[in-house]
Scaffold this motif. Structure first.
Motif, PDB file in Angstrom:
ATOM      1  N   PRO A  76       0.823  -0.949   0.140  1.00 31.33           N
ATOM      2  CA  PRO A  76       0.152   0.266  -0.240  1.00 31.33           C
ATOM      3  C   PRO A  76       1.062   1.488   0.118  1.00 31.33           C
ATOM      4  O   PRO A  76       0.496   2.283  -0.433  1.00 31.33           O
ATOM      5  CB  PRO A  76      -0.892  -0.417   1.184  1.00 31.33           C
ATOM      6  N   SER A  77       2.021   1.310   0.373  1.00 34.51           N
ATOM      7  CA  SER A  77       2.684   2.390   0.858  1.00 34.51           C
ATOM      8  C   SER A  77       3.017   2.826  -0.345  1.00 34.51           C
ATOM      9  O   SER A  77       3.102   4.002  -0.598  1.00 34.51           O
ATOM     10  CB  SER A  77       3.911   2.289   2.008  1.00 34.51           C
ATOM     11  N   ARG A  78       3.582   1.806  -1.531  1.00 35.67           N
ATOM     12  CA  ARG A  78       4.030   2.262  -2.389  1.00 35.67           C
ATOM     13  C   ARG A  78       3.239   2.121  -3.654  1.00 35.67           C
ATOM     14  O   ARG A  78       3.307   3.091  -4.683  1.00 35.67           O
ATOM     15  CB  ARG A  78       5.143   0.722  -3.413  1.00 35.67           C
ATOM     16  N   LEU A  79       1.859   1.959  -3.274  1.00 34.65           N
ATOM     17  CA  LEU A  79       0.978   1.936  -4.323  1.00 34.65           C
ATOM     18  C   LEU A  79       0.256   3.651  -4.634  1.00 34.65           C
ATOM     19  O   LEU A  79      -0.128   4.123  -5.168  1.00 34.65           O
ATOM     20  CB  LEU A  79      -0.837   1.529  -4.070  1.00 34.65           C
ATOM     21  N   ARG A  80       0.909   4.224  -3.433  1.00 34.49           N
ATOM     22  CA  ARG A  80       0.960   6.297  -3.148  1.00 34.49           C
ATOM     23  C   ARG A  80       1.787   6.489  -3.663  1.00 34.49           C
ATOM     24  O   ARG A  80       1.138   7.565  -3.582  1.00 34.49           O
ATOM     25  CB  ARG A  80       0.520   6.551  -1.419  1.00 34.49           C
ATOM     26  N   MET A  81       2.801   6.053  -4.139  1.00 37.00           N
ATOM     27  CA  MET A  81       3.768   6.705  -4.987  1.00 37.00           C
ATOM     28  C   MET A  81       3.426   6.143  -6.230  1.00 37.00           C
ATOM     29  O   MET A  81       4.282   7.258  -7.264  1.00 37.00           O
ATOM     30  CB  MET A  81       5.086   6.366  -4.665  1.00 37.00           C
ATOM     31  N   VAL A  82       3.362   4.873  -6.757  1.00 39.35           N
ATOM     32  CA  VAL A  82       4.129   4.458  -8.805  1.00 39.35           C
ATOM     33  C   VAL A  82       2.642   5.179  -8.893  1.00 39.35           C
ATOM     34  O   VAL A  82       1.466   5.484  -8.568  1.00 39.35           O
ATOM     35  CB  VAL A  82       4.000   2.701  -8.398  1.00 39.35           C
ATOM     36  N   SER A  83       2.875   5.919 -10.032  1.00 40.48           N
ATOM     37  CA  SER A  83       2.057   6.373 -11.354  1.00 40.48           C
ATOM     38  C   SER A  83       2.563   5.488 -12.296  1.00 40.48           C
ATOM     39  O   SER A  83       3.134   5.298 -12.899  1.00 40.48           O
ATOM     40  CB  SER A  83       1.925   7.565 -11.948  1.00 40.48           C
ATOM     41  N   TYR A  84       1.043   5.462 -13.606  1.00 42.37           N
ATOM     42  CA  TYR A  84       0.811   4.757 -14.999  1.00 42.37           C
ATOM     43  C   TYR A  84       0.829   5.840 -15.987  1.00 42.37           C
ATOM     44  O   TYR A  84      -0.280   6.694 -15.852  1.00 42.37           O
ATOM     45  CB  TYR A  84       0.186   3.417 -14.651  1.00 42.37           C
ATOM     46  N   LEU A 176      13.334  20.581  -0.844  1.00 41.76           N
ATOM     47  CA  LEU A 176      14.068  19.521  -2.490  1.00 41.76           C
ATOM     48  C   LEU A 176      14.324  18.486  -2.376  1.00 41.76           C
ATOM     49  O   LEU A 176      14.629  17.379  -2.706  1.00 41.76           O
ATOM     50  CB  LEU A 176      13.317  20.518  -3.628  1.00 41.76           C
ATOM     51  N   SER A 177      16.113  18.873  -2.417  1.00 42.38           N
ATOM     52  CA  SER A 177      17.316  18.242  -2.692  1.00 42.38           C
ATOM     53  C   SER A 177      17.509  17.083  -1.405  1.00 42.38           C
ATOM     54  O   SER A 177      17.753  16.425  -1.862  1.00 42.38           O
ATOM     55  CB  SER A 177      18.450  19.354  -2.030  1.00 42.38           C
ATOM     56  N   ALA A 178      16.686  16.758  -0.688  1.00 45.03           N
ATOM     57  CA  ALA A 178      17.072  16.224   0.661  1.00 45.03           C
ATOM     58  C   ALA A 178      16.037  15.640   0.177  1.00 45.03           C
ATOM     59  O   ALA A 178      15.578  14.392   1.107  1.00 45.03           O
ATOM     60  CB  ALA A 178      16.570  16.498   1.575  1.00 45.03           C
ATOM     61  N   GLY A 179      14.880  15.682  -0.858  1.00 45.23           N
ATOM     62  CA  GLY A 179      13.882  14.674  -1.476  1.00 45.23           C
ATOM     63  C   GLY A 179      13.941  13.438  -1.157  1.00 45.23           C
ATOM     64  O   GLY A 179      13.543  11.867  -1.806  1.00 45.23           O
ATOM     65  N   PHE A 180      15.559  13.012  -2.237  1.00 42.53           N
ATOM     66  CA  PHE A 180      15.929  11.521  -2.562  1.00 42.53           C
ATOM     67  C   PHE A 180      16.383  10.518  -0.762  1.00 42.53           C
ATOM     68  O   PHE A 180      15.744   9.686  -1.055  1.00 42.53           O
ATOM     69  CB  PHE A 180      17.857  11.806  -3.222  1.00 42.53           C
ATOM     70  N   ASP A 181      16.299  11.365   0.192  1.00 42.28           N
ATOM     71  CA  ASP A 181      16.253  10.767   1.153  1.00 42.28           C
ATOM     72  C   ASP A 181      14.835  10.117   1.433  1.00 42.28           C
ATOM     73  O   ASP A 181      14.756   9.203   2.011  1.00 42.28           O
ATOM     74  CB  ASP A 181      16.759  11.708   2.014  1.00 42.28           C
ATOM     75  N   ALA A 182      14.377  11.100   1.515  1.00 37.20           N
ATOM     76  CA  ALA A 182      12.101  10.872   1.653  1.00 37.20           C
ATOM     77  C   ALA A 182      12.290  10.090   0.657  1.00 37.20           C
ATOM     78  O   ALA A 182      11.189   9.047   1.227  1.00 37.20           O
ATOM     79  CB  ALA A 182      11.756  12.130   1.203  1.00 37.20           C
ATOM     80  N   TRP A 183      12.751  10.034  -0.484  1.00 35.21           N
ATOM     81  CA  TRP A 183      12.160   8.635  -1.208  1.00 35.21           C
ATOM     82  C   TRP A 183      13.129   7.499  -1.046  1.00 35.21           C
ATOM     83  O   TRP A 183      11.924   6.440  -1.136  1.00 35.21           O
ATOM     84  CB  TRP A 183      12.570   8.945  -2.922  1.00 35.21           C
ATOM     85  N   MET A 184      13.555   7.075  -0.153  1.00 34.57           N
ATOM     86  CA  MET A 184      14.067   6.335  -0.262  1.00 34.57           C
ATOM     87  C   MET A 184      13.339   5.525   1.337  1.00 34.57           C
ATOM     88  O   MET A 184      13.231   3.880   1.306  1.00 34.57           O
ATOM     89  CB  MET A 184      15.917   6.566   0.492  1.00 34.57           C
ATOM     90  N   VAL A 185      13.506   6.326   2.202  1.00 30.43           N
ATOM     91  CA  VAL A 185      12.278   6.042   3.362  1.00 30.43           C
ATOM     92  C   VAL A 185      10.990   5.775   3.306  1.00 30.43           C
ATOM     93  O   VAL A 185      10.448   4.179   3.257  1.00 30.43           O
ATOM     94  CB  VAL A 185      12.530   7.119   4.618  1.00 30.43           C
ATOM     95  N   LYS A 186      10.201   6.573   1.935  1.00 30.63           N
ATOM     96  CA  LYS A 186       8.985   6.084   1.745  1.00 30.63           C
ATOM     97  C   LYS A 186       9.261   4.521   0.701  1.00 30.63           C
ATOM     98  O   LYS A 186       7.952   3.564   0.601  1.00 30.63           O
ATOM     99  CB  LYS A 186       8.528   6.514   0.846  1.00 30.63           C
ATOM    100  N   MET A 187      10.183   4.071  -0.083  1.00 27.61           N
ATOM    101  CA  MET A 187      10.362   2.572  -0.285  1.00 27.61           C
ATOM    102  C   MET A 187      10.331   2.072   0.767  1.00 27.61           C
ATOM    103  O   MET A 187       9.832   0.547  -0.166  1.00 27.61           O
ATOM    104  CB  MET A 187      11.645   3.088  -1.741  1.00 27.61           C
TER     105      MET A 187
END
Length: 363
Positions: A76-84, A176-187
């Motif tokens: 579910p956590s990744r379904l909130r991020m993935v887009s087609y 914004l630049s720290a967004g990579f860390d947030a992306w990894m956490v949410k992944m």
């Protein structure tokens, strides 16, 4: 690099990457081997290959395209991020393809009842914001031809009547630049299965340490980037202070999301690089993986994104390996697909969009 079929090449220069993870799709479409394709985007997998291969790529509003047959199934956590969404060569094809993909989901969910995909937005109704860099020394500086392309796109939209202004990331969109860390956490939230299990097709756990040792001497069936991703997931909870760092990261990310949504409102579009470099070789992209934050951060911010090609570089640009595609991405709030699609159509009329990777001879 695909262990089954070998390396996918960029159609404009075989020494450069086509982007990923949908690189084969983008390369084939740009080379006229296919009319269109569908891609999933959880960290730029539609927009990055579309950028490097000079085609259009649209990441639809999350949940608007059915995910029933995704494999492996997402937590579910990744379904909130993935887009087609679609990839194609022509801006005019984007809107009907998006309508087709969304038709099964949008009509059955109240959330998507307000989608205005048929709406042609007048440029005077658009608020256009643009930024050329995340202003982070840990990221590659934006190539000058890309900076000029973003500025030219903004000027053109302004000439059509749009309200346009530049955004300073360090002042208005801190984080914004720290967004990579947030992306990894949410992944890698707690509900996600370990990569060590996914890499065996859910048939037992892979020994990541042994597999990394094999990869260093060319004996592993898996690539180094995916093994390092699996290693990160294994170690993230064991590292000292990991939980405190996670909570701080998510708090910063929440403030960034609120600031972005305030900025965009319901009529705003943000123009920015999809990736800061135009000409990227396979090894260098692995060493600069955090540059993908330009794409990946927006998967975590409830936005809709479109990759827009703006023709090719010219000799005067001084880009090694050129000519290569120029392009930008347009970002709007969730369920405002019609805004980024309109921007793609407006820019296509001025800049021409996709350009053939080879000279086309018709007799």
């Amino acid at each position: 690099m695909n262990k089954s079929f070998g390396r996918t090449h960029n159609p404009y220069n075989r020494a450069l990457i086509p982007g990923g993870s949908t690189g084969g799709n983008a390369s084939l479409i740009s080379s006229c081997g296919s009319v269109m394709g569908i891609a999933s985007d959880i960290g730029g997998s539609t927009r990055l290959p579309a950028f490097f291969c000079g085609v259009y790529g649209h990441a639809c509003s999350v949940g608007s395209v059915p995910t029933d047959h995704q494999w492996p199934p997402f937590a579910p956590s990744r379904l909130r991020m993935v887009s087609y969404g679609p990839m194609c060569r022509y801006a005019a094809d984007l809107r009907p393809l998006v309508q087709m993909y969304m038709s099964q989901a949008a009509g059955g969910k109240k959330e998507f009842s307000s989608l205005q995909l048929d709406q042609q937005v007048a440029p005077s109704q658009l608020k256009v914001f643009y930024l050329t860099s995340f202003s982070d020394p840990s990221l590659s500086p934006t190539d000058k031809p890309l900076v000029r392309a973003i500025q030219a796109a903004a000027r053109h939209l302004q000439s059509l009547g749009a309200t346009v202004r530049e955004v300073k990331a360090a002042e208005e969109l801190t984080g914004l630049s720290a967004g990579f860390d947030a992306w990894m956490v949410k992944m890698f939230e707690d509900d996600t299965l370990p990569f060590s299990l996914e890499l065996t097709n859910r048939n037992g756990h892979l020994n990541i340490y042994w597999e990394l040792a094999k990869a260093l001497v060319g004996l592993s069936e898996h690539t180094l980037p995916i093994l390092f991703t699996a290693l990160f997931q294994t170690l993230k909870k064991a590292l000292p202070g990991a939980q405190a760092a996670r909570e701080h990261c998510l708090a910063e990310h929440g403030r960034l999301k609120a600031a972005l949504h305030r900025l965009l409102g319901d009529d705003g579009v943000l123009l920015l690089p999809t990736y800061p470099e135009l000409s990227v070789k396979p090894v260098s992209c692995f060493l600069k993986f955090n540059n993908t934050v330009y794409a990946g951060v927006f998967n975590t911010l409830q936005t809709v994104m479109t990759s827009i090609p703006l023709g090719l570089t010219i000799e005067e640009d001084g880009v090694r390996g050129g000519p290569v595609p120029l392009g930008i991405q347009a970002v709007a709030k969730h369920c405002n697909d019609h805004l980024t699609l309109t921007v793609a159509e407006l820019l296509d009329r001025q800049f021409g969009g996709w350009a053939p990777p080879t000279k086309v001879m018709i007799k």
